[in-house]
Design a protein around this motif. Sequence first.
Motif, PDB file in Angstrom:
ATOM      1  N   THR A 131       0.820  -1.213   0.000  1.00 19.16           N
ATOM      2  CA  THR A 131       0.000   0.000   0.000  1.00 19.16           C
ATOM      3  C   THR A 131       0.851   1.258   0.000  1.00 19.16           C
ATOM      4  O   THR A 131       0.320   2.357  -0.129  1.00 19.16           O
ATOM      5  CB  THR A 131      -0.957   0.040   1.213  1.00 19.16           C
ATOM      6  OG1 THR A 131      -0.193   0.020   2.412  1.00 19.16           O
ATOM      7  CG2 THR A 131      -1.931  -1.115   1.192  1.00 19.16           C
ATOM      8  N   GLY A 132       2.157   1.104   0.162  1.00 15.25           N
ATOM      9  CA  GLY A 132       3.063   2.246   0.119  1.00 15.25           C
ATOM     10  C   GLY A 132       3.092   3.072   1.394  1.00 15.25           C
ATOM     11  O   GLY A 132       3.549   4.212   1.375  1.00 15.25           O
ATOM     12  N   ARG A 154       5.205  -9.447  19.178  1.00 18.47           N
ATOM     13  CA  ARG A 154       3.994  -9.100  19.908  1.00 18.47           C
ATOM     14  C   ARG A 154       2.778  -9.433  19.066  1.00 18.47           C
ATOM     15  O   ARG A 154       2.771  -9.227  17.857  1.00 18.47           O
ATOM     16  CB  ARG A 154       4.012  -7.609  20.217  1.00 18.47           C
ATOM     17  CG  ARG A 154       2.801  -7.148  20.990  1.00 18.47           C
ATOM     18  CD  ARG A 154       2.926  -5.708  21.393  1.00 18.47           C
ATOM     19  NE  ARG A 154       1.830  -5.413  22.287  1.00 18.47           N
ATOM     20  CZ  ARG A 154       1.791  -4.406  23.095  1.00 18.47           C
ATOM     21  NH1 ARG A 154       2.792  -3.570  23.129  1.00 18.47           N
ATOM     22  NH2 ARG A 154       0.764  -4.198  23.867  1.00 18.47           N
ATOM     23  N   GLY A 155       1.765  -9.938  19.708  1.00 19.23           N
ATOM     24  CA  GLY A 155       0.501 -10.160  19.042  1.00 19.23           C
ATOM     25  C   GLY A 155      -0.366  -8.915  19.179  1.00 19.23           C
ATOM     26  O   GLY A 155      -0.122  -8.077  20.043  1.00 19.23           O
ATOM     27  N   ALA A 156      -1.349  -8.798  18.349  1.00 17.39           N
ATOM     28  CA  ALA A 156      -2.263  -7.656  18.408  1.00 17.39           C
ATOM     29  C   ALA A 156      -3.600  -8.118  18.939  1.00 17.39           C
ATOM     30  O   ALA A 156      -4.083  -9.188  18.566  1.00 17.39           O
ATOM     31  CB  ALA A 156      -2.433  -7.045  17.027  1.00 17.39           C
ATOM     32  N   ASN A 157      -4.220  -7.303  19.791  1.00 23.84           N
ATOM     33  CA  ASN A 157      -5.555  -7.665  20.235  1.00 23.84           C
ATOM     34  C   ASN A 157      -6.536  -7.382  19.104  1.00 23.84           C
ATOM     35  O   ASN A 157      -6.213  -6.707  18.129  1.00 23.84           O
ATOM     36  CB  ASN A 157      -5.933  -6.969  21.547  1.00 23.84           C
ATOM     37  CG  ASN A 157      -6.139  -5.478  21.409  1.00 23.84           C
ATOM     38  OD1 ASN A 157      -6.699  -4.985  20.431  1.00 23.84           O
ATOM     39  ND2 ASN A 157      -5.704  -4.734  22.405  1.00 23.84           N
ATOM     40  N   ALA A 158      -7.729  -7.900  19.214  1.00 24.21           N
ATOM     41  CA  ALA A 158      -8.710  -7.829  18.129  1.00 24.21           C
ATOM     42  C   ALA A 158      -9.050  -6.394  17.743  1.00 24.21           C
ATOM     43  O   ALA A 158      -9.165  -6.079  16.554  1.00 24.21           O
ATOM     44  CB  ALA A 158      -9.982  -8.582  18.519  1.00 24.21           C
ATOM     45  N   THR A 159      -9.186  -5.523  18.719  1.00 25.75           N
ATOM     46  CA  THR A 159      -9.540  -4.131  18.432  1.00 25.75           C
ATOM     47  C   THR A 159      -8.437  -3.434  17.651  1.00 25.75           C
ATOM     48  O   THR A 159      -8.693  -2.784  16.639  1.00 25.75           O
ATOM     49  CB  THR A 159      -9.824  -3.360  19.740  1.00 25.75           C
ATOM     50  OG1 THR A 159     -10.890  -3.994  20.428  1.00 25.75           O
ATOM     51  CG2 THR A 159     -10.185  -1.917  19.456  1.00 25.75           C
ATOM     52  N   LYS A 160      -7.205  -3.588  18.108  1.00 22.16           N
ATOM     53  CA  LYS A 160      -6.088  -2.930  17.426  1.00 22.16           C
ATOM     54  C   LYS A 160      -5.846  -3.545  16.055  1.00 22.16           C
ATOM     55  O   LYS A 160      -5.525  -2.832  15.103  1.00 22.16           O
ATOM     56  CB  LYS A 160      -4.829  -2.960  18.283  1.00 22.16           C
ATOM     57  CG  LYS A 160      -4.950  -2.034  19.477  1.00 22.16           C
ATOM     58  CD  LYS A 160      -3.683  -1.983  20.280  1.00 22.16           C
ATOM     59  CE  LYS A 160      -3.867  -1.059  21.470  1.00 22.16           C
ATOM     60  NZ  LYS A 160      -2.678  -1.001  22.303  1.00 22.16           N
ATOM     61  N   LEU A 161      -6.007  -4.848  15.941  1.00 28.02           N
ATOM     62  CA  LEU A 161      -5.850  -5.490  14.640  1.00 28.02           C
ATOM     63  C   LEU A 161      -6.913  -4.983  13.666  1.00 28.02           C
ATOM     64  O   LEU A 161      -6.620  -4.732  12.497  1.00 28.02           O
ATOM     65  CB  LEU A 161      -5.937  -7.006  14.793  1.00 28.02           C
ATOM     66  CG  LEU A 161      -5.310  -7.847  13.700  1.00 28.02           C
ATOM     67  CD1 LEU A 161      -3.839  -7.512  13.531  1.00 28.02           C
ATOM     68  CD2 LEU A 161      -5.480  -9.314  14.018  1.00 28.02           C
ATOM     69  N   SER A 162      -8.107  -4.776  14.150  1.00 30.00           N
ATOM     70  CA  SER A 162      -9.177  -4.216  13.326  1.00 30.00           C
ATOM     71  C   SER A 162      -8.843  -2.790  12.906  1.00 30.00           C
ATOM     72  O   SER A 162      -9.038  -2.409  11.744  1.00 30.00           O
ATOM     73  CB  SER A 162     -10.495  -4.252  14.097  1.00 30.00           C
ATOM     74  OG  SER A 162     -11.520  -3.661  13.345  1.00 30.00           O
ATOM     75  N   ASN A 163      -8.312  -1.990  13.826  1.00 30.72           N
ATOM     76  CA  ASN A 163      -7.917  -0.613  13.502  1.00 30.72           C
ATOM     77  C   ASN A 163      -6.812  -0.592  12.451  1.00 30.72           C
ATOM     78  O   ASN A 163      -6.822   0.250  11.541  1.00 30.72           O
ATOM     79  CB  ASN A 163      -7.455   0.126  14.757  1.00 30.72           C
ATOM     80  CG  ASN A 163      -8.565   0.394  15.735  1.00 30.72           C
ATOM     81  OD1 ASN A 163      -9.743   0.277  15.410  1.00 30.72           O
ATOM     82  ND2 ASN A 163      -8.199   0.748  16.952  1.00 30.72           N
ATOM     83  N   ASN A 197      -8.329  -1.580   9.081  1.00 30.35           N
ATOM     84  CA  ASN A 197      -9.092  -0.441   8.557  1.00 30.35           C
ATOM     85  C   ASN A 197      -8.170   0.628   8.001  1.00 30.35           C
ATOM     86  O   ASN A 197      -8.452   1.223   6.956  1.00 30.35           O
ATOM     87  CB  ASN A 197      -9.998   0.156   9.642  1.00 30.35           C
ATOM     88  CG  ASN A 197     -11.180  -0.719   9.950  1.00 30.35           C
ATOM     89  OD1 ASN A 197     -11.603  -1.539   9.140  1.00 30.35           O
ATOM     90  ND2 ASN A 197     -11.719  -0.571  11.146  1.00 30.35           N
ATOM     91  N   ALA A 198      -7.059   0.883   8.688  1.00 34.41           N
ATOM     92  CA  ALA A 198      -6.095   1.878   8.221  1.00 34.41           C
ATOM     93  C   ALA A 198      -5.471   1.462   6.890  1.00 34.41           C
ATOM     94  O   ALA A 198      -5.099   2.315   6.078  1.00 34.41           O
ATOM     95  CB  ALA A 198      -5.010   2.095   9.274  1.00 34.41           C
ATOM     96  N   LEU A 199      -5.360   0.162   6.668  1.00 35.42           N
ATOM     97  CA  LEU A 199      -4.818  -0.360   5.401  1.00 35.42           C
ATOM     98  C   LEU A 199      -5.895  -0.480   4.322  1.00 35.42           C
ATOM     99  O   LEU A 199      -5.589  -0.733   3.164  1.00 35.42           O
ATOM    100  CB  LEU A 199      -4.188  -1.743   5.630  1.00 35.42           C
ATOM    101  CG  LEU A 199      -2.894  -1.770   6.434  1.00 35.42           C
ATOM    102  CD1 LEU A 199      -2.558  -3.191   6.863  1.00 35.42           C
ATOM    103  CD2 LEU A 199      -1.754  -1.173   5.621  1.00 35.42           C
ATOM    104  N   GLY A 200      -7.160  -0.354   4.733  1.00 34.02           N
ATOM    105  CA  GLY A 200      -8.262  -0.479   3.783  1.00 34.02           C
ATOM    106  C   GLY A 200      -8.539  -1.916   3.376  1.00 34.02           C
ATOM    107  O   GLY A 200      -8.943  -2.184   2.239  1.00 34.02           O
ATOM    108  N   ILE A 201      -8.306  -2.832   4.302  1.00 32.68           N
ATOM    109  CA  ILE A 201      -8.499  -4.257   4.024  1.00 32.68           C
ATOM    110  C   ILE A 201      -9.346  -4.890   5.123  1.00 32.68           C
ATOM    111  O   ILE A 201      -9.413  -4.369   6.237  1.00 32.68           O
ATOM    112  CB  ILE A 201      -7.152  -5.009   3.936  1.00 32.68           C
ATOM    113  CG1 ILE A 201      -6.402  -4.930   5.288  1.00 32.68           C
ATOM    114  CG2 ILE A 201      -6.308  -4.486   2.790  1.00 32.68           C
ATOM    115  CD1 ILE A 201      -5.216  -5.850   5.394  1.00 32.68           C
ATOM    116  N   PRO A 202      -9.964  -6.039   4.848  1.00 35.43           N
ATOM    117  CA  PRO A 202     -10.628  -6.778   5.920  1.00 35.43           C
ATOM    118  C   PRO A 202      -9.582  -7.441   6.814  1.00 35.43           C
ATOM    119  O   PRO A 202      -8.491  -7.800   6.351  1.00 35.43           O
ATOM    120  CB  PRO A 202     -11.471  -7.823   5.197  1.00 35.43           C
ATOM    121  CG  PRO A 202     -11.002  -7.838   3.791  1.00 35.43           C
ATOM    122  CD  PRO A 202     -10.190  -6.613   3.538  1.00 35.43           C
TER     123      PRO A 202
END
Length: 70
Positions: A17-18, A43-52, A55-60
């Motif tokens: 995505t650049g 580090r793993g990401a929690n569900a909320t942060k992974l969703s954020n 979304n920031a990448l514009g992907i599911p």
Amino acid sequence: MSDLTIGMQLKKIRKQTGLSVKELADRAGVSQSYIYAIESGNRGANATKLSNIANALGIPVADLYDVWNL
């Protein structure tokens, strides 16, 4: 699925995505060190942060788990 695999996928998509780590972190509302830690598998990401992040990448979120496209 390991944190490393998700991190590798995140890094790949971020580069496609650049976006820099800083740009992604700013868009997702997390720190740059958090993105680096996920991408390196430290580090793993929690569900909320992974969703954020997704979304920031514009992907599911599911795209971060798509190990067949690494």
